[in-house]
Structure formats: structure tokens, C-alpha cells
Design a protein around this motif. Structure first.
Motif, PDB file in Angstrom:
ATOM      1  N   ASN A  24       8.785   8.271   2.492  1.00 53.49           N
ATOM      2  CA  ASN A  24       7.969   9.462   2.299  1.00 53.49           C
ATOM      3  C   ASN A  24       6.521   9.031   2.180  1.00 53.49           C
ATOM      4  OD1 ASN A  24      10.197  11.333   2.022  1.00 53.49           O
ATOM      5  ND2 ASN A  24      10.593  10.269   0.076  1.00 53.49           N
ATOM      6  N   SER A  25       5.646   9.872   2.686  1.00 53.89           N
ATOM      7  CA  SER A  25       4.220   9.571   2.536  1.00 53.89           C
ATOM      8  C   SER A  25       3.914   9.413   1.056  1.00 53.89           C
ATOM      9  CB  SER A  25       3.378  10.702   3.106  1.00 53.89           C
ATOM     10  OG  SER A  25       3.190  10.490   4.470  1.00 53.89           O
TER      11      SER A  25
ATOM     12  N   GLY B   5       0.807  -1.219   0.000  1.00 58.23           N
ATOM     13  CA  GLY B   5       0.000   0.000   0.000  1.00 58.23           C
ATOM     14  C   GLY B   5       0.831   1.256   0.000  1.00 58.23           C
ATOM     15  N   GLU B   6       0.105   2.340   0.020  1.00 58.57           N
ATOM     16  CA  GLU B   6       0.717   3.664   0.010  1.00 58.57           C
ATOM     17  C   GLU B   6       1.101   4.006   1.452  1.00 58.57           C
ATOM     18  OE1 GLU B   6      -1.540   7.882  -0.084  1.00 58.57           O
ATOM     19  OE2 GLU B   6      -2.220   6.393  -1.521  1.00 58.57           O
TER      20      GLU B   6
ATOM     21  N   VAL C  17      -4.114   2.539   3.545  1.00 57.36           N
ATOM     22  CA  VAL C  17      -2.709   2.935   3.645  1.00 57.36           C
ATOM     23  C   VAL C  17      -1.916   1.920   4.468  1.00 57.36           C
ATOM     24  CG1 VAL C  17      -3.139   5.426   3.535  1.00 57.36           C
ATOM     25  CG2 VAL C  17      -3.123   4.281   5.757  1.00 57.36           C
ATOM     26  N   VAL C  18      -0.586   2.045   4.366  1.00 55.47           N
ATOM     27  CA  VAL C  18       0.293   1.307   5.280  1.00 55.47           C
ATOM     28  C   VAL C  18       0.838   2.347   6.243  1.00 55.47           C
ATOM     29  CG1 VAL C  18       2.476   0.079   5.474  1.00 55.47           C
ATOM     30  CG2 VAL C  18       0.900  -0.498   3.636  1.00 55.47           C
ATOM     31  N   LEU C  19       0.631   2.121   7.514  1.00 58.40           N
ATOM     32  CA  LEU C  19       1.001   3.107   8.513  1.00 58.40           C
ATOM     33  C   LEU C  19       2.469   2.941   8.910  1.00 58.40           C
ATOM     34  CD1 LEU C  19      -0.480   5.260  10.094  1.00 58.40           C
ATOM     35  CD2 LEU C  19      -0.978   3.553  11.840  1.00 58.40           C
TER      36      LEU C  19
ATOM     37  N   ASP D 117       9.355   1.317  -2.002  1.00 57.19           N
ATOM     38  CA  ASP D 117       9.494   1.601  -3.421  1.00 57.19           C
ATOM     39  C   ASP D 117      10.086   0.388  -4.170  1.00 57.19           C
ATOM     40  OD1 ASP D 117       9.451   3.001  -5.751  1.00 57.19           O
ATOM     41  OD2 ASP D 117      11.357   4.040  -5.390  1.00 57.19           O
ATOM     42  N   PRO D 118       9.400  -0.744  -4.166  1.00 56.52           N
ATOM     43  CA  PRO D 118       9.954  -1.966  -4.769  1.00 56.52           C
ATOM     44  C   PRO D 118      10.066  -1.837  -6.297  1.00 56.52           C
ATOM     45  CG  PRO D 118       7.648  -2.270  -4.202  1.00 56.52           C
ATOM     46  CD  PRO D 118       8.034  -0.934  -3.660  1.00 56.52           C
ATOM     47  N   ASP D 119      11.094  -2.498  -6.884  1.00 52.32           N
ATOM     48  CA  ASP D 119      11.146  -2.525  -8.348  1.00 52.32           C
ATOM     49  C   ASP D 119      10.121  -3.559  -8.820  1.00 52.32           C
ATOM     50  OD1 ASP D 119      12.269  -5.060  -8.055  1.00 52.32           O
ATOM     51  OD2 ASP D 119      14.313  -4.254  -8.058  1.00 52.32           O
TER      52      ASP D 119
END
Ligand code: PEP
Ligand code: MG
Length: 591
Positions: free
Chosen positions: A214-215, A16-17, A157-159, A231-233
């Protein structure tokens, strides 16, 4: 892509974000005060502590809806706030150095942090996080700091946070929290209990995590291996998606079979039951296909309520609710097992040099039988509503069973006088969890209807390894030849006496041990954490008694714990590749 390792506290994989809870640390300013201002600063300190206590109680009230265990953890926070050392040290700092309350409290916290940092113990480190959290709550009250409000989250979201406080857990919209990652926290932290109760994957104890995210960035929480990937590829994104799918699919497969009979492939039945600590957990036991409660740890009824210990009537109501919920399956109520790893503040116990060998379990009940009799009367009264059995903990002498049985007679007589009906033939059992009980099990079987092996303590006492001490955790080996020999001895004695044997320690819920336990003797019941039931059932249903016996015989012939351990793991992996081969990965191999 960045990857960080931490401690996994709740299973599963979440994508998630990131929602970064960026609480810039509250700025505490040092201010010197005059002598006349001392009483005012002390008043401010006490006021802020009182406010924190009220806040904690408010949060606790709502936490019960998550799980009782979670609510109990919050009680320990209130106890920290009542700690004289914390308050007195701070008052001393105010008086001696003429400091404002917030600065004085910060200095106290720093002192304790230094002390904790010198200790290499996972459990105590967890306590340090608790202390940090509680003291920062008080400081916030002193400086009037408003918290960033988690209730603003309005999308999945992921907290990510330095720490997640109990008030955060209560305020957050749980339907939107897909996963959690924190810098603070250890294996036993409240975040883990909260997250696993709600099935949210979580990893804690990742240093500097908030400075790495970063959010809005994509985050993966791998609650299986304890990793956080930012930020996985594309390749890793796909890999973890597969891992998530595989994990969910495997969970689903297990859940599909929960209502199938718990028998071996050749039809030999073993009752699979749940261990619970509160009546709320009955739901999970039933959901995961448990046939009754094999161990109700009643301590938590007292621990959650340390100021107001439960009465006979409270206990009766509670036991009645549980036994009705599992009817016609049985409920095994264990009498209070207070002491050692489960101290109870309200019971006025004296500190002991060596609590694990001290006045715990049945010893404490026999010395101070008021609570024992209340529990027995509560259980007897509830026995009209289903099948209840009573289990005595920490037995090391057959005489302790006899003495406890005398109190049972007394409880029965009182009820007869009060003209309250109950099950006259209520069964009683003894936990076999001390070496003495294991070696005199023949005698104990003469005065009991059944026995239940508590492997957690039995292993601790047989191997002389503290079950909660990280320094000796590597020596806590369930597959030690001494453990196998003693288990076999217990099974043989029970078979001779023709009485049923249950196992209610963790080993009974470890699917890796299922075949071994089944092969060592005639196990009637395995009672475990409700979540473990489906996997143990799956293994049981695919095994035959013969296979299990062959495995146990081979294991008994080996010489070292290491040999037995590798033998069992290898055999189980060969026999059940789908279940064990990928435990650590749920990755590629499972495609
Ligand atoms: C045991 O010792 O194995 C057991 C089941 O009891 P507890 O873990 O509550 O001590
Ligand atoms: Mg025990």
C-alpha cells in the motif's frame, strides 16, 4: 513483514515510503466494425503507432543525459514499433475479423505473449516485457488514456509499479526516487540500466508486487540480494539499516583509494583502465581512478545512430574529445565489432545461420572496408591530441592483421594527401579472443605492437558455450583448466616477444580473478567496467607478485573447473575476508 524475491538490477539498499504507481490496466473494449470502417481503423492504428514513435524519440532525446546506453535501449523500442509483423498481424485482425484497432492489437500482443511464454530464455523474456510496454503505449494513444503523472512526487519515496516505462523514467523527479521495485522486467531491462546509471537501488521481476504493497508503507529495496521487504519488523529494519551502512561504508573505503598508484604491495605496476561504449562514460573512468581507456567499443556510435552512420569527421571529433579527456593516459579504440551479439540494423547484413561464427568483427570490416577506413582516419586525426592505439577485434588469422594494416597505410596516405597531420607511429593491437588467435599468438605478435585478451569471447569459443544463452550459463566457467592453460600460453608468448598484454574481457574486472591473472603471467593492463576499478585496485595493492604466482601455480595443478573455482574463492576469502567474505550479505558479519 512481507519479503519477496526478485532480480537485482542496481546495487545498494534503499529505505522509504512506498509510492504505488497504481495504473489500473486500461480497459480495452471489443467493438465490431463494418467493412467500410476498415480503412479508418487502420488509419487510427497507424496514427497511434506514429504518435508512439514521436513520443519515444522525445524521450530518447532526454535519455542521453542519463546515459547513452539508456538512449540506445529506447531506440530498440522504436524498432519494435516499426516491426512489420506486429503491424501486419494487427491489420489482418482488423480486416479479417472486423475488429476495432485496440482490440486487434490486444489480440496480436496476446499471440506474441503466448509464443514468448513457451520459450525458456531470460534474454527473450526481457524482449517480451519490452514488447508489452511498447504495445501498451500504442493502446494508450488509441484510447486517449492519460498517464498518472510521476512529476507529482514531491518527497523521497520508493517507487513500486507493475512496470516503469521510459516516459516514467524521464518524468520522475529523480532526486526523490530512493529505490524502485517492479513486477515486470528482467536482468537486461531498461529499468536496470537507468537505475544503475543513477545509483538508485532496484529490484525487478517480483510477481504481483503491486498487490502486496500500500502507498505509504515502509519498503526496503535490497539491490544487493534482490529482495523487497515490506513493513519490516524492528529487528529486520535494524538489520537492513546495518547492511545499507556497511555497503555505503565499503563503497566509500574503495573510493578513498582511487587515486593511489595501481601497483602490487611489492611495487609491481599494472595499469587499470576503463572499458567504455560512449564518450559520456569517460567521466566514470576518471572518477573511479582509471588510467585511460583500454577498450572503446565503437559499435555503439553506430548502433545509436542506425539511420545516419557516423562520418570520418564525427568519429574524429568523438575520439578527439575522449583522448583529450584522458590525456596523458592512452585511449585504445577498437574498430567495429559488429555481428553476433551486436548486430547493426543499418549495415545491411544478411541473416546468418550461425552469426557467432559468421561475418563479424574484423571479417566484416575487411569485406566492407569503408567504415574501417573512416574509423582509422578518425583515430589517426585524433592521435595528435593524445595517445591513441588501434585494436582489431575477432582476429583468427595473423593475415587479417596484415590486411587491416594495409588499410591503415591507405588511411595514412589519404591523410598525407589531404595534408592532415597524425601520429605516424600509432600503435596497433589484436584482440586475442578466438582459440585460433590464442594458439597462433606467436605469429600475431609479430605483426602487432600489443595484444588485448577478450576473455568474454575467448571463453565462449574455447568452451563452445554461447556467452548470452541462459541454458548453458552454468557451463560458462572462467576457471576451467582450458582457460587457465590458454591464458598462460598467451602470456608466455608475449613475454618471449617482449610485447605488452592487456585483458579487456569481464574476467579482467573480476576482483576474484585479480590474483590469478597477475600470477599467470606479466599483465600490463587490466581494462574493465569503470565501476569495477576501485575494488580491483584495492586487491592489487594488497597483493604481492609472489603470492599471486603461488596461487596461479596451485590453480594450474588442479584438474577440474570446480576444484579451481573453489580453490580460488577459498584462498581469496581467506586472504581478503573484508572484501569477499560478505559479498553476498553485507550483513551481520560486517558490523
Ligand atoms: C571480449 O570478447 O572479451 C571483449 C572484450 O569484447 P566484447 O565483449 O565487446 O565482445
Ligand atoms: Mg569480443
Amino acid at each position: 513483514m512481507r519479503k519477496f524475491s526478485g532480480i537485482q538490477v542496481s546495487n545498494g539498499v534503499a529505505f522509504g515510503e512506498a509510492y504505488l504507481l497504481d495504473r489500473s490496466r486500461i480497459c480495452v473494449v471489443q467493438r465490431n466494425i463494418t467493412r467500410e470502417q476498415i480503412p479508418e481503423e487502420i488509419r487510427r492504428l497507424r496514427g497511434a503507432i506514429e504518435k508512439s514513435k514521436t513520443q519515444m524519440q522525445e524521450i530518447k532525446k532526454r535519455a542521453g543525459s542519463v546515459s547513452d546506453k539508456y538512449a540506445i535501449i529506447l531506440d530498440t523500442y522504436t524498432l519494435l514499433l516499426e516491426d512489420d509483423i506486429l503491424v501486419n498481424e494487427t491489420i489482418e485482425n482488423i480486416e479479417k475479423d472486423l475488429l476495432n484497432a485496440e482490440w486487434a492489437l490486444t489480440i496480436t500482443l496476446e499471440k506474441f505473449t503466448k509464443l514468448f511464454n513457451n520459450i525458456n530464455d531470460e534474454y527473450l523474456k526481457g524482449k517480451q516485457d519490452d514488447l508489452d510496454l511498447v504495445v501498451h503505449g500504442v493502446i494508450k494513444n488509441l484510447v486517449g488514456h492519460e498517464q498518472e503523472n510521476l512529476s507529482d512526487i514531491d518527497r523521497p519515496v520508493v517507487l513500486i509499479a507493475h512496470a516503469i516505462s521510459p516516459s516514467d523514467t524521464i518524468l520522475m523527479p529523480r532526486q526523490y526516487v530512493l529505490g524502485m521495485g517492479t513486477e515486470a522486467g528482467g536482468k537486461t531491462s531498461h529499468v536496470g540500466i537507468f537505475a544503475s546509471a543513477l545509483g538508485i537501488p532496484a529490484v525487478v521481476g517480483v510477481p504481483d508486487l503491486t498487490q502486496q504493497v500500500n502507498s505509504g508503507e515502509t519498503v526496503i529495496i535490497d539491490g544487493i540480494n534482490g529482495e523487497i521487504i515490506i513493513d519490516p519488523d524492528e529487528e529486520h529494519y535494524e538489520l537492513y539499516k546495518r547492511k545499507q551502512q556497511n555497503y555505503l561504508r565499503y563503497e566509500k573505503t574503495l573510493l578513498k583509494e582511487v587515486n593511489e598508484p595501481s601497483t602490487t604491495r611489492d611495487g609491481h605496476p599494472v595499469q587499470l583502465m576503463g572499458n567504455i561504449e560512449s564518450s559520456h562514460e569517460v567521466k566514470s573512468v576518471l572518477r573511479f581512478g582509471g588510467e585511460g581507456i583500454g577498450l572503446y567499443r565503437t559499435e555503439y556510435l553506430y548502433l545509436g545512430n542506425s539511420r545516419d552512420l557516423p562520418t570520418e569527421n564525427d568519429l574524429y571529433q568523438n575520439f578527439k574529445d575522449v583522448v583529450r579527456a584522458v590525456h596523458p593516459a592512452p585511449l585504445v579504440i577498437r574498430t567495429l565489432d559488429i555481428g553476433a551479439d551486436k548486430p547493426l540494423p543499418g549495415l545491411d547484413q544478411k541473416a546468418e545461420e550461425n552469426p557467432a561464427l559468421g561475418l563479424r568483427g574484423i571479417r566484416l570490416s575487411l569485406k566492407n572496408p569503408i567504415h574501417l577506413i573512416n574509423q582509422m582516419k578518425g583515430a589517426l586525426r585524433a592521435s595528435l591530441y593524445g595517445k591513441i592505439k588501434i585494436l582489431y577485434p575477432m582476429i583468427s588469422y595473423a593475415e587479417e592483421v596484415t590486411e587491416a594494416n594495409r588499410y591503415l597505410q591507405k588511411a595514412k596516405e589519404e591523410l598525407r594527401k589531404e595534408q592532415i597531420p597524425f601520429d605516424e607511429d600509432i600503435q596497433i593491437g589484436a584482440m586475442i579472443e578466438t582459440p585460433a588467435a590464442a594458439l597462433s599468438v606467436r605469429q600475431i605478435l609479430k605483426v602487432t605492437d600489443f595484444i588485448s585478451i577478450g576473455t568474454n569471447d575467448l571463453i565462449q569459443y574455447l568452451l563452445a558455450v554461447d556467452r548470452a544463452n541462459e541454458n548453458v550459463a552454468h557451463l560458462y566457467q572462467p576457471f576451467h583448466p582450458a582457460i587457465l592453460a590458454v591464458l598462460k600460453l598467451i602470456f608466455d608468448a608475449a613475454a618471449q616477444a617482449n610485447k605488452p598484454v592487456a585483458i579487456c574481457g569481464e574476467l579482467g574486472g573480476d576482483p576474484m580473478a585479480t590474483a590469478l591473472l597477475l600470477g599467470l603471467g606479466n599483465v600490463h593492463e587490466l581494462s574493465m567496467d569503470p565501476h569495477s576499478i576501485p575494488k580491483v585496485k584495492k586487491i592489487l595493492r594488497e597483493l604481492t607478485l609472489d603470492e599471486a604466482r603461488q596461487l596461479a601455480d596451485k590453480a594450474l595443478a588442479l584438474d577440474t573447473a570446480e576444484e579451481i573455482d573453489s580453490f580460488i574463492r577459498e584462498e581469496m576469502r581467506k586472504r581478503f575476508p573484508y572484501d569477499f567474505d560478505r559479498d553476498s550479505a553485507f550483513g551481520e558479519k560486517t558490523a
